[in-house]
Design an enzyme around this catalytic site. Structure first.
Site, short mmCIF file in Angstrom:
data_model
loop_
_atom_site.label_atom_id
_atom_site.label_comp_id
_atom_site.label_asym_id
_atom_site.label_seq_id
_atom_site.Cartn_x
_atom_site.Cartn_y
_atom_site.Cartn_z
N GLY A 97 0.90 -1.11 0.13
CA GLY A 97 -0.10 -0.04 0.15
C GLY A 97 0.82 1.24 0.05
CG ASP A 98 3.47 1.64 3.23
OD1 ASP A 98 2.25 2.40 3.46
OD2 ASP A 98 4.11 0.88 3.90
#
Length: 300
Positions: free
Chosen positions: A250-251
């Site tokens: 997600g990052d």
């Protein structure tokens, strides 16, 4: 310049044990050590994609110094604030028949240390980008994100917020440039279970009505949905590949989105780059490289 903030960085100690058994001595099959924390992950992937940035946050003790060393080993610049007492945390991630995690607590962060961070952020200029990612440690005021965004309001700084529930809801009034909940987090914010794309779009638009400019909803193996501030909606399936590691995916999507936007000025192109970067990290034992992202970008 791009800045990331990680309030509670970690050393992530990742070990594989072929057949882990409780109550006895186990030998590792492999072990790796990485600097961890959502903002740090964003910094590393941005650097891998060719974008200089500065990692901000708090470190303490010998573990903190090791975090800073390893962040710089990835080529990232950093300006961490060192806390006098305590130790930066170590997170143990055990991979065997199942995956288990033991996450440390980290140091106590005083109001004085927080004011030092505010002073750093006060130096940001029009056109800069700030990524705020992750939870707020229990030793810090729960309104820290709000205080940061209030200080930087109307200064021409694009702020990305990757947080959950009330932490995210409370900053929407400051009109963040981008927010990135996943589909489960989006449902949790409204107390519902989202069953299909139409429902995800419906509730994503509610976040825009509450103040968010752009909303990027990740859906793991089901791809992602992007709600552009111009009213358009974009969907992307996830490219095919073997998922090896979900940590940092997600990052990486946030980093890829920023890289794509800064390269092209096109939010739709940024969305594609975000999906490619998130998937590239998921398909790798480490965070996405430029080549891995480029290879996947051609498949989206």
């Amino acid at each position: 310049m791009i800045y990331t903030v990680t309030f509670n960085p970690s050393l992530d100690y990742i070990v594989k044990v072929d057949d882990f058994k409780t109550g006895q001595v186990n030998r590792t099959a492999s072990e790796r050590l990485f600097p961890g924390g959502k903002g740090i992950n964003v910094s590393i992937v941005l650097k891998n994609l060719g974008f200089d940035n500065v990692a901000l946050g708090f470190i303490a003790g010998f573990t903190g110094r090791e975090i800073e060393t390893r962040v710089r080993d990835f080529g990232c610049s950093s300006d961490f604030i060192e806390i006098e007492n305590g130790l930066s945390r170590i997170n143990v991630k055990l991979k065997s028949q199942e995956e288990s995690e033991i996450n440390g607590r980290g140091p106590q962060i005083s109001e004085e240390a927080l004011e030092k961070l505010f002073a750093q952020l006060d130096r940001l200029k029009k056109g800069d980008v700030l990524a705020l990612a992750g939870s707020i440690p229990s030793s810090m005021p729960s309104d820290t994100y709000e205080r940061i965004m209030a200080r930087l309001e109307n200064r021409g700084i694009d702020i990305v917020v990757d947080a959950t529930k009330e932490l995210l809801k409370k900053v929407l009034k400051y009109h963040p440039f981008l927010i990135k909940p996943n589909n489960h987090e989006l449902g949790d914010m409204f107390g519902v279970t989202l069953k299909n794309d139409d429902e995800i779009i419906l509730y994503g638009k509610k976040l825009q009505e509450m103040g968010a400019r752009n909303v990027l909803v990740s859906m793991a193996g089901d791809g992602a949905i992007f709600l552009n501030e111009d009213g358009s909606v974009h969907k992307s399936a996830a490219p095919s590949g073997e998922v090896k590691n979900s940590v940092g995916a997600g990052d990486s999507m946030v980093a890829g989105f920023l890289a794509g936007y800064l390269e092209s000025g096109d939010l739709a192109a940024a969305f594609k780059m975000g999906v490619a970067a998130g998937s590239a990290s998921a398909f790798s034992e480490e965070l996405a490289t430029r080549q891995e992202v480029s290879d996947l970008l051609n498949k989206i």
